[in-house]
Design an enzyme around this catalytic site. Sequence first.
Site, mmCIF file in Angstrom:
data_model
loop_
_atom_site.group_PDB
_atom_site.id
_atom_site.type_symbol
_atom_site.label_atom_id
_atom_site.label_comp_id
_atom_site.label_asym_id
_atom_site.label_seq_id
_atom_site.Cartn_x
_atom_site.Cartn_y
_atom_site.Cartn_z
ATOM 1 N N LYS A 1 -10.202 -9.057 -11.905
ATOM 2 C CA LYS A 1 -11.520 -8.833 -11.288
ATOM 3 C C LYS A 1 -12.527 -9.953 -11.571
ATOM 4 C CE LYS A 1 -11.593 -3.817 -10.851
ATOM 5 N NZ LYS A 1 -12.211 -2.548 -11.234
ATOM 6 N N ASP B 1 -17.383 -0.796 -6.932
ATOM 7 C CA ASP B 1 -17.299 0.153 -8.056
ATOM 8 C C ASP B 1 -18.669 0.764 -8.374
ATOM 9 O OD1 ASP B 1 -14.559 -0.019 -8.543
ATOM 10 O OD2 ASP B 1 -14.773 -1.675 -9.959
ATOM 11 N N THR C 1 -14.618 -5.375 -28.879
ATOM 12 C CA THR C 1 -15.019 -6.773 -29.043
ATOM 13 C C THR C 1 -16.534 -6.848 -28.849
ATOM 14 O OG1 THR C 1 -12.900 -7.379 -28.076
ATOM 15 C CG2 THR C 1 -14.544 -9.143 -28.261
ATOM 16 N N GLY D 1 -11.937 10.298 -13.407
ATOM 17 C CA GLY D 1 -12.250 9.125 -12.590
ATOM 18 C C GLY D 1 -11.901 9.231 -11.124
#
Length: 289
Positions: free
Chosen positions: A71, A107, A157, A249
């Site tokens: 993406k 999205d 992260t 989802g």
Amino acid sequence: MQVNGGTELVGIIGYPIHYTLSPLMHNAAFRALGMNWIYLPLRVPPGEVASALGGLRSLGFRGANVTIPHKVEVVGFLDDLKGDADLLGAVNTVVKEEERLMGYNTDVAGFIAFLHETQIEVEGASALIFGAGGAARAVVLALLREGASRIYIMNRTASRARELKTALKRATSHSDISERAFDYEGSRVLNQCGLVVNCTPLAVDDKNELPLEYGDFTGGQWAVDLNYAGRGTAFLKEASSRGANTANGEGMLLHQAAASFRLWTGENPPEEEMRQALKEVIYGKGQAG
Ligand code: NAP
């Protein structure tokens, strides 16, 4: 569906790609509208995005969806970015417009449509987000647009959470985005949040790998998992047992697909047929409702 010399091509590039439910939804939509189009899964390994886009162009594809892990990388090989794709630096839909390959992101609109359909009230609420990848970026932007007052981001992260915060602070002046450590202490803001969204692949099966103290749910909050599993994800089961409302989802998946369909074809997507195709594969025929 009769494939012949006049069939228009679209597809999805990703790796791996065997899990994708998008061909089911889009091909159901083409059948419902009697359109001579077909949607194909296209397995594109890391490092092959540029050549895959060349292939789409030379094979006459009308466009494609883009999924994990391409993406962000795909952005560098497109002719231009539109709207949310530009803001997020992430593309989930490529559209061939004349001879140019344009990048869009559906999205964000998909998640907003899901919030509205599910009647989840975001205005003025605080939200806790797990993850800082492409999906999390879209979810955070959607929540900002819907008026969330405070967003906490927890990501393994930490630097990616900071990048997300910096990129999206440009999108709004009135929401407050902050990072939290990816550990149980970090998640202690849960009791201040009306909404928790899992934007990682964690806690889908039986293991609860999310660093979340489920006992901090106060009841009546929303737990949303971008993943979907017919018998419910571990995250949703735990949250539900503590009194949270839950959603998976499939709503976002359906609505982002419908928006991509509209971009490629210019037609109104037959959402009920797409939804039915999706439910049949997630829950099995006969239980699809
Ligand atoms: P992505 O860009 O690859 O991001 C993955 C995210 O998950 C990152 O924040 C990553 O953390 C985290 N993560 C992955 N493995 C982890 C692990 N073992 N421990 C801790 N954190 C981990 O992927 P994405 O596109 O955002 O997708 C995320 C999830 O959402 C996937 O499960 C995908 O299937 C789902 N999704 C659903 C929809 C829908 O329409 N329903 C749409 C898009 C995505 P790091 O930054 O530390 O690597």
